[in-house]
Motif scaffolding. Structure first.
Motif, PDB file in Angstrom:
ATOM      1  N   MET A   1       0.850  -1.197   0.000  1.00  0.00           N
ATOM      2  CA  MET A   1       0.000   0.000   0.000  1.00  0.00           C
ATOM      3  C   MET A   1       0.887   1.249   0.000  1.00  0.00           C
ATOM      4  N   LEU A   2       0.597   2.165  -0.913  1.00  0.00           N
ATOM      5  CA  LEU A   2       1.404   3.373  -1.037  1.00  0.00           C
ATOM      6  C   LEU A   2       0.967   4.415  -0.001  1.00  0.00           C
ATOM      7  N   THR A   3       1.927   4.967   0.699  1.00  0.00           N
ATOM      8  CA  THR A   3       1.622   6.042   1.649  1.00  0.00           C
ATOM      9  C   THR A   3       2.417   7.281   1.266  1.00  0.00           C
ATOM     10  N   ILE A   4       1.766   8.434   1.417  1.00  0.00           N
ATOM     11  CA  ILE A   4       2.392   9.712   1.077  1.00  0.00           C
ATOM     12  C   ILE A   4       2.357  10.608   2.308  1.00  0.00           C
ATOM     13  N   ASP A   5       3.509  11.114   2.708  1.00  0.00           N
ATOM     14  CA  ASP A   5       3.532  12.011   3.855  1.00  0.00           C
ATOM     15  C   ASP A   5       3.908  13.435   3.475  1.00  0.00           C
ATOM     16  N   ARG A   6       4.359  13.619   2.219  1.00  0.00           N
ATOM     17  CA  ARG A   6       4.747  14.954   1.765  1.00  0.00           C
ATOM     18  C   ARG A   6       4.214  15.203   0.364  1.00  0.00           C
ATOM     19  N   ALA A   7       3.709  16.401   0.138  1.00  0.00           N
ATOM     20  CA  ALA A   7       3.200  16.773  -1.190  1.00  0.00           C
ATOM     21  C   ALA A   7       3.290  18.280  -1.353  1.00  0.00           C
ATOM     22  N   CYS A   8       3.443  18.720  -2.590  1.00  0.00           N
ATOM     23  CA  CYS A   8       3.410  20.160  -2.847  1.00  0.00           C
ATOM     24  C   CYS A   8       1.971  20.650  -2.693  1.00  0.00           C
ATOM     25  N   ARG A   9       1.814  21.942  -2.608  1.00  0.00           N
ATOM     26  CA  ARG A   9       0.487  22.509  -2.375  1.00  0.00           C
ATOM     27  C   ARG A   9      -0.492  22.113  -3.493  1.00  0.00           C
ATOM     28  N   ASN A  10      -0.012  22.132  -4.733  1.00  0.00           N
ATOM     29  CA  ASN A  10      -0.891  21.786  -5.861  1.00  0.00           C
ATOM     30  C   ASN A  10      -1.407  20.360  -5.744  1.00  0.00           C
ATOM     31  N   ILE A  69       5.426   8.169 -12.808  1.00  0.00           N
ATOM     32  CA  ILE A  69       4.558   9.138 -12.114  1.00  0.00           C
ATOM     33  C   ILE A  69       3.092   8.742 -12.285  1.00  0.00           C
ATOM     34  N   LEU A  70       2.727   8.354 -13.496  1.00  0.00           N
ATOM     35  CA  LEU A  70       1.336   7.951 -13.771  1.00  0.00           C
ATOM     36  C   LEU A  70       0.995   6.662 -13.024  1.00  0.00           C
ATOM     37  N   GLU A  71       1.925   5.743 -13.009  1.00  0.00           N
ATOM     38  CA  GLU A  71       1.701   4.473 -12.314  1.00  0.00           C
ATOM     39  C   GLU A  71       1.547   4.703 -10.803  1.00  0.00           C
ATOM     40  N   ARG A  72       2.362   5.605 -10.265  1.00  0.00           N
ATOM     41  CA  ARG A  72       2.298   5.938  -8.844  1.00  0.00           C
ATOM     42  C   ARG A  72       0.946   6.549  -8.485  1.00  0.00           C
ATOM     43  N   GLU A  73       0.426   7.402  -9.387  1.00  0.00           N
ATOM     44  CA  GLU A  73      -0.899   7.998  -9.144  1.00  0.00           C
ATOM     45  C   GLU A  73      -1.996   6.945  -9.140  1.00  0.00           C
ATOM     46  N   ASP A  74      -1.896   5.960 -10.043  1.00  0.00           N
ATOM     47  CA  ASP A  74      -2.892   4.882 -10.073  1.00  0.00           C
ATOM     48  C   ASP A  74      -2.894   4.090  -8.765  1.00  0.00           C
ATOM     49  N   GLU A  75      -1.700   3.841  -8.271  1.00  0.00           N
ATOM     50  CA  GLU A  75      -1.574   3.098  -7.006  1.00  0.00           C
ATOM     51  C   GLU A  75      -2.142   3.922  -5.847  1.00  0.00           C
ATOM     52  N   LEU A  76      -1.888   5.238  -5.872  1.00  0.00           N
ATOM     53  CA  LEU A  76      -2.391   6.116  -4.826  1.00  0.00           C
ATOM     54  C   LEU A  76      -3.912   6.197  -4.868  1.00  0.00           C
ATOM     55  N   LYS A  78      -5.938   3.857  -5.721  1.00  0.00           N
ATOM     56  CA  LYS A  78      -6.470   2.631  -5.102  1.00  0.00           C
ATOM     57  C   LYS A  78      -6.346   2.692  -3.574  1.00  0.00           C
ATOM     58  N   THR A  79      -5.247   3.244  -3.121  1.00  0.00           N
ATOM     59  CA  THR A  79      -5.018   3.339  -1.671  1.00  0.00           C
ATOM     60  C   THR A  79      -6.031   4.266  -1.013  1.00  0.00           C
ATOM     61  N   LEU A  80      -6.271   5.424  -1.610  1.00  0.00           N
ATOM     62  CA  LEU A  80      -7.188   6.415  -1.039  1.00  0.00           C
ATOM     63  C   LEU A  80      -8.649   6.044  -1.237  1.00  0.00           C
ATOM     64  N   ASN A  81      -8.881   5.142  -2.219  1.00  0.00           N
ATOM     65  CA  ASN A  81     -10.252   4.711  -2.531  1.00  0.00           C
ATOM     66  C   ASN A  81     -11.160   5.874  -2.922  1.00  0.00           C
ATOM     67  N   HIS A  82     -10.575   6.858  -3.559  1.00  0.00           N
ATOM     68  CA  HIS A  82     -11.393   7.917  -4.162  1.00  0.00           C
ATOM     69  C   HIS A  82     -10.668   8.452  -5.406  1.00  0.00           C
ATOM     70  N   ASN A  83     -11.452   8.995  -6.285  1.00  0.00           N
ATOM     71  CA  ASN A  83     -10.894   9.478  -7.551  1.00  0.00           C
ATOM     72  C   ASN A  83     -10.425  10.918  -7.394  1.00  0.00           C
ATOM     73  N   PHE A  84      -9.484  11.314  -8.234  1.00  0.00           N
ATOM     74  CA  PHE A  84      -9.019  12.694  -8.266  1.00  0.00           C
ATOM     75  C   PHE A  84      -8.508  13.004  -9.679  1.00  0.00           C
TER      76      PHE A  84
END
Length: 375
Positions: A1-10, A69-76, A78-84
């Motif tokens: 499961m992919l976890t993200i602890d840091r992200a830019c504001r965008n 980058i695209l593959e990482r977003e797909d995994e994220l 699924k982890t968040l269980n919501h679309n963006f």
């Protein structure tokens, strides 16, 4: 499961909707876009530079993004269980809106003049420029030139001694005569000629002319005075070809020209191996009126056309004059009728034919198309 602890504001607002325990960092340290969000000004600059020298009103933007980058977003996702909104769609819109502000042209998603493709992996921009389409009618006033460019039969277009290293079977064509000045004025890289059928090389195209659409590829100019273009084409053609009624067109009209079948009117000067009996010829022509004839692919084109039987309707035939062994006739026929074979019979491959009905050998000495009806 992919976890993200840091992200830019965008990415924080794009992916997490502004919620959650996520550390806001500079774009270059973002674990989602890996700095792409911060490169928008650079991409806009690259696009603006590439667009210089092109005339257009509307544009669109597309991007190529690193697969990881695209593959990482797909995994994220699924982890968040919501679309963006994915990074590609978001980036296209942000670049498009900023570019619109910078250059004063309208950013659209469909029906654009130019599509700007930005490869974010290599900072490289390519342009997909919508062709310019010009509709008109042409007259071919001399015999001996083809409608379109023919590659040399010996070298196939590469260039050899036989063709003078031009790669062409004939020195010029209707297409080349019409296209030369158009390419210069629109500053295009190439062209395609779309005719409503074609006449034989040794036939003239007279009367109201033959409809055509000239497609100019990668034009740097989109707004040329077509009255001026018409005059310049006719001046350059020097009495060999003439164009009429030029106007701007589109791809749909190309499709229509190819799909629709226009009735053609021909004038043929025919010869016979014996004196032509005027009454007999009139009867023969009258016999053909309204008939459906059957034509096997003519021997003269069998090397490049499928061998099949075509049924064509003869709408009308008219005798203009008879002089000894020659006559001038007019034939109104369905599109695609082989007129030379209608006269000669082509060794029995066209039935009925004027030769068969007359009981003598007849052939076409000169042929002109004098009308392309419809349109």
């Amino acid at each position: 499961m992919l976890t993200i602890d840091r992200a830019c504001r965008n990415c924080f607002y794009r992916v997490f909707r502004g919620r959650g325990e996520i550390g806001i960092v500079d774009e270059k340290d973002c674990k989602i876009c890996f700095g792409l969000s911060g490169e928008i000004p650079r991409f806009v600059e690259l696009a603006e530079e590439e667009l210089k020298g092109y005339e257009f009103d509307t544009f669109s933007v597309g991007t190529k993004i690193d697969y990881e980058i695209l593959e990482r977003e797909d995994e994220l996702r699924k982890t968040l269980n919501h679309n963006f909104k994915d990074i590609k769609t978001w980036l296209n819109r942000r670049i498009g809106e900023e570019l619109e502000r910078r250059i004063g042209k309208r950013y659209v998603h469909t029906g654009y003049d130019v599509n700007v493709i930005i490869d974010t992996r290599f900072d490289h921009v390519t342009l997909q420029v919508k062709p310019v389409y010009i509709y008109g009618r042409y007259l071919k006033l001399i015999r001996g030139i083809p409608q379109t460019k023919w590659p040399c039969r010996i070298c196939g277009g590469i260039g050899c001694r036989r063709c003078g290293y031009t790669g062409k079977q004939y020195p010029e064509s209707v297409e080349e005569i019409i296209a030369k000045r158009a390419l210069e004025l629109f500053e295009g890289d190439g062209e395609a000629f779309h005719g409503c059928g074609r006449e034989d090389i040794d036939a003239r195209m007279l009367g109201n002319g033959r409809p055509f659409v000239l497609e100019i590829n990668n034009p740097r100019r989109r707004k040329v005075d077509l009255r001026r273009l018409e005059e310049e084409i006719n001046r350059y053609a020097d009495g060999k070809v003439r164009v009429l009624n030029l106007r701007y067109s589109d791809k749909e009209e190309v499709r229509r020209l190819k799909e629709e079948e226009f009735v053609k009117v021909y004038r043929a000067r025919i010869s016979s191996d014996r004196e032509i009996d005027e009454g007999r010829l009139r009867e023969s022509l009258s016999h053909l009126e309204g008939k459906i004839i059957k034509q096997k692919t003519p021997l003269r084109v069998s090397h490049r056309r499928a061998n099949k039987v075509r049924e064509k309707k003869i709408y009308g035939c008219k005798l203009i004059w008879v002089k000894g062994k020659e006559a001038l006739i007019e034939i109104r026929a369905e599109s695609g009728t082989y007129i030379k074979e209608l006269v000669s019979g082509d060794e029995g491959r066209t039935k009925p034919s004027i030769s068969e009905i007359m009981g003598s050998n007849c052939w076409v000495k000169e042929l002109d198309v004098i009308a392309v009806e419809g349109d």
